[in-house]
Design an enzyme around this catalytic site. Structure first.
Site, mmCIF file in Angstrom:
data_model
loop_
_atom_site.group_PDB
_atom_site.id
_atom_site.type_symbol
_atom_site.label_atom_id
_atom_site.label_comp_id
_atom_site.label_asym_id
_atom_site.label_seq_id
_atom_site.Cartn_x
_atom_site.Cartn_y
_atom_site.Cartn_z
ATOM 1 N N LYS A 180 0.829 -1.201 0.000
ATOM 2 C CA LYS A 180 0.000 0.000 0.000
ATOM 3 C C LYS A 180 0.869 1.260 0.000
ATOM 4 C CE LYS A 180 -3.020 3.055 0.376
ATOM 5 N NZ LYS A 180 -4.293 3.314 0.925
ATOM 6 N N CYS A 196 -3.254 10.688 1.873
ATOM 7 C CA CYS A 196 -2.623 9.420 1.478
ATOM 8 C C CYS A 196 -1.265 9.648 0.823
ATOM 9 C CB CYS A 196 -3.533 8.677 0.506
ATOM 10 S SG CYS A 196 -5.201 8.520 1.114
#
Ligand code: SAJ
Length: 417
Positions: free
Chosen positions: A203, A257
Site C-alpha cells: 500500500k 494518502c
C-alpha cells in the site's frame, strides 16, 4: 457473518455498507456522535459520489447500524485514520485504541483486519501484542489477523471498492485465506494473498510510486520553465511512448494518502529511502514555487490581492486535508499578499467563499488552484470587470486561457514561461 467496522470515515463507511449490502450483519463504530446519529437515520455527513443513496438503501434493510463502541462480532475491520505527526512520523494512536477496543470483545475464532494505511510491522508489532495480552488468546492459533489495505480513490469509492484488485495480507496463511474469503462477498477484482508486512509495504509503495512520479513531473515543470518549453505538451507527447506514464505537475500533492504515506517508509528506513524523501520535499516545495511565480507576476503592484480558485486537495471532492492550496495561501500571505479563496465544494470553512464575483473583486491575480469542473468554462469577460489587474495563472493546465486572453487577461501557465 456478524461484522464490526471501526471507523466510519471515507473508507470505513462505504466498506461497512458494502458488507451489509452483501448480506452481512454490520455494526459500524465511530467516536463522532454526528456520524453515528446520521447513519442510524440512514444519512451521511460526508460527500462522495453515490454514497448518500447507497447508505439510505442499505440502512433500510436493517443490516447496517452504528454505535460508539466495538460490539462482539465474527470479524472486525479497523478503518481509522493514521495521521502524521509534526516530525513526519506515523501517529498510531487511533489504530492502538481501536485494537484495544477489539481486544475487549474478541473471542476464539474471530478475525481482525486492519484496513488503515500503516507502517510496516503494524500488524505484527502493534496489533498482535495488544490483542494477545488483553485476551490471552494466540494469533494464528486462536484468532486470525491481518492487513487488507483500502486502495480506493475518493470520488470513485463505490465503484473501486467492488472492482479494484485487493490484497489479503495475513499474519499466517490461514488468516490470509479468511480475509480473502470475507472480501470476496463483494469484491469483483482479484484478491491476492500474501503476508501482512508485504501488504503494509504494498500500500505504501503504490502511493509512493505516484508521489515520486508527480515529483518528477514537478521537476520537469521547473526545468521546462527555465528552458522555454511547455511541460504539459512535453508530458503528453512523452506519454505516447508505450512504456512511459509521466504524471501531471501541479501546485503540490495533497490528501491524507499520497502526501503522507511515503513518510511511513522514510520513517522506517531513513538512510535507504532517498528518492522517496526527495520526492516528498519536491512536492512539498511546490506551493512556495507557485507563490514565487505569483510574486513575479505581481511585481510593481502595491498591496496586491490574489484570488485562488479551489482549495480542496483535488478536483470535485470536498476534502481539504493536506491540500497544497492551504500552504499556497500561507506562502502568499507571508509575502504580504491579501488572499481570497473561492471553492464550490469547501465554502464556509476557513473563510472560503462560495461566491465567485465576491472573491474575485479587486484581485490583481487569479490563480486556478484546483481543476474543479466548475472552473472549466469561466466567464473571463465578466471576471475582467471585477478585477483590479487582469492576471491569470493556471496551475493545472485546465482553464480556457485563450478566453482569458480574449478578455484582456495576461494568462500564465505553471510549467511554461
Ligand atoms: N496529483 C498531481 N498530479 C497527478 C495526480 C495527482 O499533482 O498526476 C495530486 C492531486 O492533485 C492531489 C494528490 O496528487 O493533490 C493526490 O491525488 P490522487 O488522485 O493521486 O490520489 P488520492 O490521494 O485521492 O488517492 C490515492 C490513490 N492511490 C493511487 O492511485 C496509487 C488511491 O487509490 C488510494 O486508495 C488513496 O490514495 C489512499 O487512500 O491511500
Amino acid at each position: 457473518m456478524k461484522l464490526c467496522v471501526l471507523g466510519l470515515g471515507y473508507i470505513g463507511l462505504p466498506t461497512a455498507a458494502m458488507f451489509a449490502n452483501a448480506g452481512h450483519d454490520v455494526t459500524g463504530v465511530d467516536k463522532k456522535a454526528a456520524i453515528v446519529e446520521a447513519l442510524n437515520k440512514g444519512e451521511i455527513i460526508i460527500e462522495e459520489e453515490g454514497l448518500a443513496d447507497f447508505i439510505k438503501k442499505v440502512t433500510a434493510t436493517g443490516r447496517l447500524k452504528a454505535c460508539d463502541k466495538a460490539v462482539e462480532a465474527d470479524a472486525f475491520i479497523i478503518s481509522v485514520p493514521t495521521p502524521i505527526t509534526e516530525d513526519k512520523k506515523a501517529d498510531m494512536k487511533f489504530v492502538i485504541s481501536a485494537t484495544e477496543e477489539v481486544a475487549g470483545v474478541l473471542k476464539k475464532g474471530d478475525l481482525v483486519i486492519l484496513e488503515s494505511t500503516s507502517p510496516i510491522g503494524t500488524v505484527d508489532s502493534i496489533m498482535k501484542p495488544i490483542l494477545e495480552e488483553k485476551t490471552g488468546l494466540k494469533a494464528g492459533a486462536d484468532f486470525s489477523l491481518g492487513h487488507s489495505p483500502e486502495r480506493v480513490i475518493p470520488g470513485r469509492i463505490l465503484y473501486e471498492l467492488v472492482h479494484n484488485n485487493r490484497i489479503a495480507g495475513g499474519y499466517d496463511t490461514e488468516s490470509a485465506h479468511r480475509i480473502k474469503e470475507l472480501y470476496s462477498s463483494f469484491v469483483e477484482g482479484e484478491i491476492y494473498e500474501t503476508d501482512a508486512r508485504t501488504a503494509e509495504m504494498c500500500k505504501l509503495s503504490e502511493n509512493t510510486f505516484r508521489d515520486v512520479n508527480i515529483a518528477f513531473a514537478n521537476e520537469l515543470a521547473k526545468i521546462c520553465e527555465a528552458q522555454g518549453i511547455n511541460v504539459w505538451e512535453l508530458i503528453e507527447i512523452c506519454n505516447k511512448h508505450p512504456r512511459v506514464n509521466i504524471h501531471q505537475p501541479g501546485p503540490g500533492v495533497g490528501g491524507h494518502c499520497i502526501a503522507v504515506d511515503p513518510w511511513f517508509i522514510v520513517e522506517k528506513e531513513p538512510g535507504l529511502a532517498q528518492i522517496i524523501d526527495l520526492a516528498r520535499h519536491t512536492n512539498d516545495g511546490m506551493p512556495a514555487y507557485v507563490a514565487d511565480r505569483s510574486m513575479e507576476i505581481l511585481r510593481g503592484i502595491e498591496n496586491p490581492k490574489v484570488t485562488i480558485l479551489g482549495v480542496t486537495y483535488k478536483p470535485d471532492v470536498d476534502d481539504m486535508r493536506e491540500s497544497p492550496i492551504l500552504y499556497l495561501i500561507d506562502e502568499l500571505k507571508s509575502r504580504g499578499v491579501t488572499v481570497a479563496v473561492q471553492d464550490p465544494f469547501a465554502h464556509g470553512r476557513n473563510g472560503v467563499l462560495a461566491d465567485l464575483d465576491e472573491a474575485v473583486k479587486g484581485a490583481d491575480l487569479i490563480i486556478l488552484g484546483v481543476n474543479h469542473k466548475f472552473y472549466k468554462d469561466l466567464d473571463f469577460a465578466a471576471l475582467a470587470k471585477l478585477v483590479r489587474t487582469k492576471n491569470f495563472l493556471d496551475t493545472r493546465n485546465f482553464a480556457d486561457r485563450r478566453a482569458a486572453e480574449a478578455a484582456g487577461f495576461a494568462a500564465y501557465l505553471l510549467g511554461r514561461k
